[in-house]
Design an enzyme around this catalytic site. Structure first.
Site, PDB file in Angstrom:
ATOM      1  N   LYS A 132       0.815  -1.163   0.024  1.00 26.73           N
ATOM      2  CA  LYS A 132      -0.009   0.044   0.002  1.00 26.73           C
ATOM      3  C   LYS A 132       0.724   1.282   0.144  1.00 26.73           C
ATOM      4  CE  LYS A 132       0.805   1.270   4.523  1.00 26.73           C
ATOM      5  NZ  LYS A 132       1.590   2.220   4.841  1.00 26.73           N
ATOM      6  N   ASP A 149      -2.682  -1.738  11.069  1.00 26.90           N
ATOM      7  CA  ASP A 149      -3.016  -1.057   9.538  1.00 26.90           C
ATOM      8  C   ASP A 149      -3.844  -2.218   8.812  1.00 26.90           C
ATOM      9  OD1 ASP A 149      -0.644  -2.425   9.196  1.00 26.90           O
ATOM     10  OD2 ASP A 149       0.121  -0.520   7.907  1.00 26.90           O
TER      11      ASP A 149
END
Length: 281
Positions: free
Chosen positions: A10, A132
């Site tokens: 990401k 996350d």
């Protein structure tokens, strides 16, 4: 039967701090998007649980192993799988490789057993192992708040397919805890600002939002690694483009491909960085 899973990294479209919490974590606001830099995970039923990678990560320290043991504790089901992770996402680069592996494998295993955990329970499990990790269950942009574990999945088709050029410094890892430990109250933002950002990302193009993106964690990382800061300054002058650190570092990126004099300037950096052309997913 063997299964092959794709586990993608990401980038953060900026990261804003709101303050420090009583549990010593920081309250954050960060839009997260998966990119086309992915690990490959092979998984098959086995007589025992085993998690291995192409990187030198002891099994007991691997987030996937920790998550599977917690899954067993919560559900009473024994996740007896042999998991092999072919790492392509650099470790310690702020690209979420370990968290992505965790989310990908736990989502698969939960489905394999007929979804004993509902979505909220699965998200809570992931968040208890890695803040996350829940964002990797989103398709599109994930707005992460709290310490990163609270997510809102946004369907923003214009963000998909956007070109990203990523720079990963060779031999530099950025421990997240160390970066957060150096934050200062002057870096904190009012809630009203992030509420406005939440609305802006729904309306602006990726290029427009990138131009207003901030990341104080990136500034801390660059203070600790002045040679990387010098290289970013060099690129911004030559390329006339903005570059921003992803997460707590060590990777940084820009939106779009590099052309002309900017592309020629990369010769100076090729020995110090992995330079990767990607798209947002």
């Amino acid at each position: 039967m063997d299964f092959t899973l794709t586990s993608c990294g990401k980038i953060n479209w900026g990261l804003w701090l709101l303050g420090k919490r009583k549990d010593h974590y920081h309250e954050i606001f960060t839009p997260i998007q998966k990119i086309s830099l992915c690990d490959l995970i092979r998984i098959k039923p086995s007589r025992e649980l085993r998690v291995e990678t192409t990187a030198d990560i002891p099994q007991e320290e691997n987030l996937v192993y920790k998550g599977l043991k917690l899954f067993e504790e919560i559900t009473g089901l024994k996740p007896l799988f042999e998991v092999f992770i072919e790492k392509k996402i650099p470790i310690g680069g702020g690209l979420g490789g370990g968290s992505s592996n965790l989310a990908t494998v736990l989502n698969f295993v939960n489905n394999y057993f007929g979804n004993p955990l509902n979505r909220e329970e699965l998200l809570n499990l992931l968040a208890s192992v890695s803040s996350d990790a829940p964002s990797f269950l989103c398709n599109g942009v994930a707005i992460a708040t709290g310490r990163g574990e609270k997510i809102e999945c946004l369907n923003l088709p214009r963000f998909r397919g956007i070109e990203v050029t990523l720079f990963v410094p060779n031999g530099i890892s950025s421990p997240t805890g160390k970066i957060y430990s150096k934050t200062h109250p002057s870096m904190f933002n009012p809630k009203e600002k992030v509420d406005l950002l939440r609305e802006k990302i729904k309306k602006l193009s990726p290029e427009e939002f990138f131009q207003i993106a901030e990341n104080p964690l990136g500034g801390i990382f660059l203070d600790l690694h002045p040679t990387v800061k010098e290289d970013i300054d060099f690129l911004q002058k030559v390329c006339y483009k903005k570059f921003i650190v992803s997460g707590s570092g060590s990777s940084f990126y820009t939106v779009g491909s590099l052309k002309g004099d900017c592309l020629k300037a990369l010769d100076k950096l090729k020995g110090s960085y992995k330079i990767i052309s990607l798209v947002a997913l």
